[in-house]
Enzyme design. Structure first.
Site, mmCIF file in Angstrom:
data_model
loop_
_atom_site.group_PDB
_atom_site.id
_atom_site.type_symbol
_atom_site.label_atom_id
_atom_site.label_comp_id
_atom_site.label_asym_id
_atom_site.label_seq_id
_atom_site.Cartn_x
_atom_site.Cartn_y
_atom_site.Cartn_z
ATOM 1 N N CYS A 165 59.056 52.003 29.917
ATOM 2 C CA CYS A 165 59.416 51.524 31.251
ATOM 3 C C CYS A 165 58.161 51.307 32.096
ATOM 4 O O CYS A 165 57.099 51.843 31.793
ATOM 5 C CB CYS A 165 60.366 52.520 31.917
ATOM 6 S SG CYS A 165 59.856 54.238 31.755
ATOM 7 N N CYS A 193 57.051 56.400 32.239
ATOM 8 C CA CYS A 193 56.822 55.025 32.692
ATOM 9 C C CYS A 193 55.335 54.772 32.940
ATOM 10 O O CYS A 193 54.612 55.669 33.375
ATOM 11 C CB CYS A 193 57.588 54.760 33.990
ATOM 12 S SG CYS A 193 59.385 54.710 33.756
#
Ligand code: C8R
Length: 248
Positions: free
Chosen positions: A163, A82
């Protein structure tokens, strides 16, 4: 028949397969799994090399589908942590430089992206070999060629899986910094998941004024694609290469 078949190898308008394609894939895979990101371990380089070549060998080079690459993608899913992903469109070199300096990752930093980067490949129906003479060109021959479909399939999976806050480096020196026909425009942006925030950077060439901005129509189009998916959007424009790469 031999002669006809032979001259048929020259019929496409794109660059032929890269010499030693299979050997290069194998070597890049070994390097990647042993040295570059050993912790991303997708160990099985022989299987990956085989899945890559059997996706297109002996097949009509204009009839590629995403399903042809599914066995390959299943062996080496393109994922990054992420907040680390960087997309780009018409800014390849700059985006890679930016990612390197900031410890961020592009698709070419994933295993399959690194294997295929800069290479060209296609097969020939009824032949166990690659066509080293020519391959279909996206515009002049067919869009559903194995090269283009590979990048589309890989980019789609990459985009689906990012993400946190992700970034895209866009070219502020062209009229439409966001090109809805590019892979970023038609494959990646529409496949971001709703929890993502996308930060766009519009960077223009040194010594030239910018040709597009965050308030221009092309970026508005990007915003509307993202809005439909509830992806949050941040945009910064009017950046020179040095401003962008340096800390500001
Ligand atoms: N991506 C797409 N294409 C890629 C690629 C890649 O990582 N790596 C290479 N070498 N290529 P462009 P775009 C090849 O207009 O279409 C991903 C393909 O032949 O400058 O918006 C990446 O994650 C492809 O047609 O960019 C990135 O975010 C051109 O280079 C976008 O998609 C790219 O042409 C970039 O794709």
């Amino acid at each position: 028949i031999y002669k006809w078949h032979h001259s048929g190898l020259n019929r496409w308008h794109g660059r032929g397969s890269t010499a030693d394609f299979q050997k290069i894939i194998q070597e890049r895979c070994d390097d990647y799994t042993q040295q570059i990101r050993p912790r991303a371990r997708s160990g099985n380089c022989q299987g990956i090399q085989q899945a890559f070549t059997s996706a297109f060998i002996s097949k009509d080079p204009c009839k590629a589908t995403k399903e042809d690459y599914k066995p390959l993608l299943d062996l080496a899913y393109p994922t990054v942590p992420c907040d680390k992903a960087v997309f780009w469109s018409k800014t390849k070199e700059l985006a890679h430089e930016y990612a390197k300096r900031r410890g961020l990752l592009t698709l070419e930093d994933t295993l399959l992206g690194s294997l295929a980067d800069g290479l060209s490949w296609c097969g020939e129906p009824g032949s166990p070999d690659l066509n080293y003479q020519s391959c279909p060109d996206w515009k002049k021959d067919c869009r559903t060629n194995y090269f283009s479909v590979f990048w589309e399939a890989l980019s789609e999976r990459f985009a689906e899986n990012v993400c946190g806050t992700v970034q895209v480096v866009l070219n502020g020196s062209i009229e439409n910094a966001f090109d809805k026909m590019s892979i970023f425009g038609r494959v990646e942006a529409p496949n971001l998941s709703p929890t993502v925030t996308l930060k766009a950077w519009l960077v223009h060439d040194p010594g030239k004024p910018p040709s597009d901005s965050c308030s221009g129509p092309s970026i508005k189009e990007l915003e509307s694609i993202l809005n439909q998916r509830s992806v949050r959007f941040i945009c910064r424009d009017n950046l020179s290469r040095d401003q962008f790469l340096g800390s500001f």
